[in-house]
Design an enzyme around this catalytic site. Structure first.
Site, PDB file in Angstrom:
ATOM      1  N   ASN A   1       0.823  -1.200   0.000  1.00  0.00           N
ATOM      2  CA  ASN A   1       0.000   0.000   0.000  1.00  0.00           C
ATOM      3  C   ASN A   1       0.859   1.252   0.000  1.00  0.00           C
ATOM      4  OD1 ASN A   1      -2.511  -1.367   0.096  1.00  0.00           O
ATOM      5  ND2 ASN A   1      -2.158  -1.796   2.252  1.00  0.00           N
ATOM      6  N   CYS A   2       0.251   2.339  -0.441  1.00  0.00           N
ATOM      7  CA  CYS A   2       0.892   3.643  -0.497  1.00  0.00           C
ATOM      8  C   CYS A   2       1.589   3.927   0.841  1.00  0.00           C
ATOM      9  CB  CYS A   2      -0.164   4.698  -0.783  1.00  0.00           C
ATOM     10  SG  CYS A   2       0.472   6.362  -0.950  1.00  0.00           S
ATOM     11  N   PRO A   3       2.825   4.387   0.828  1.00  0.00           N
ATOM     12  CA  PRO A   3       3.617   4.834  -0.319  1.00  0.00           C
ATOM     13  C   PRO A   3       4.601   3.786  -0.850  1.00  0.00           C
ATOM     14  CG  PRO A   3       4.693   5.565   1.665  1.00  0.00           C
ATOM     15  CD  PRO A   3       3.469   4.768   2.100  1.00  0.00           C
TER      16      PRO A   3
ATOM     17  N   ASP B   1      -2.703  -1.746  -5.226  1.00  0.00           N
ATOM     18  CA  ASP B   1      -3.187  -0.578  -4.497  1.00  0.00           C
ATOM     19  C   ASP B   1      -3.831   0.406  -5.477  1.00  0.00           C
ATOM     20  OD1 ASP B   1      -3.643   1.654  -2.957  1.00  0.00           O
ATOM     21  OD2 ASP B   1      -1.596   1.848  -2.223  1.00  0.00           O
TER      22      ASP B   1
ATOM     23  N   SER C   1      -4.489   3.434  -5.241  1.00  0.00           N
ATOM     24  CA  SER C   1      -3.876   4.768  -5.241  1.00  0.00           C
ATOM     25  C   SER C   1      -2.750   4.872  -6.271  1.00  0.00           C
ATOM     26  CB  SER C   1      -3.369   5.146  -3.855  1.00  0.00           C
ATOM     27  OG  SER C   1      -2.243   4.384  -3.496  1.00  0.00           O
TER      28      SER C   1
END
Length: 79
Positions: A14-16, A41, A43
């Site tokens: 997941n981000c980042p 993810d 994002s």
């Protein structure tokens, strides 16, 4: 899509983390090399195009397949 020179599998991250891994991976590639990125993810749909725009790399193609996001990024030529 043509075959990539390298693959970065950021599935499950997941981000980042995907963009941080992308930054490190691109740094080690030759100018003009094509990198395929695999991510899960959502994002990354925002973050990876911004990454390419900001650093001058070419986002050649992006696809979504069943919750998996695929990106092909060509590293910019050395100045």
């Amino acid at each position: 899509m043509c075959s990539a020179d390298a693959v970065l599998d950021a599935s499950g991250l997941n981000c980042p983390e995907p963009v941080m891994m992308l930054h490190n991976k691109v740094r080690g590639l030759d100018a003009g090399a094509l990198l395929k990125v695999i991510a899960t993810d959502p994002s990354t749909r925002r973050d990876i195009p911004k990454f390419c725009l900001f650093l001058g790399h070419e986002l050649v193609e992006q696809q979504e397949r069943d919750g998996t996001y695929l990106y092909w990024i060509r590293k910019k030529a050395d100045a």
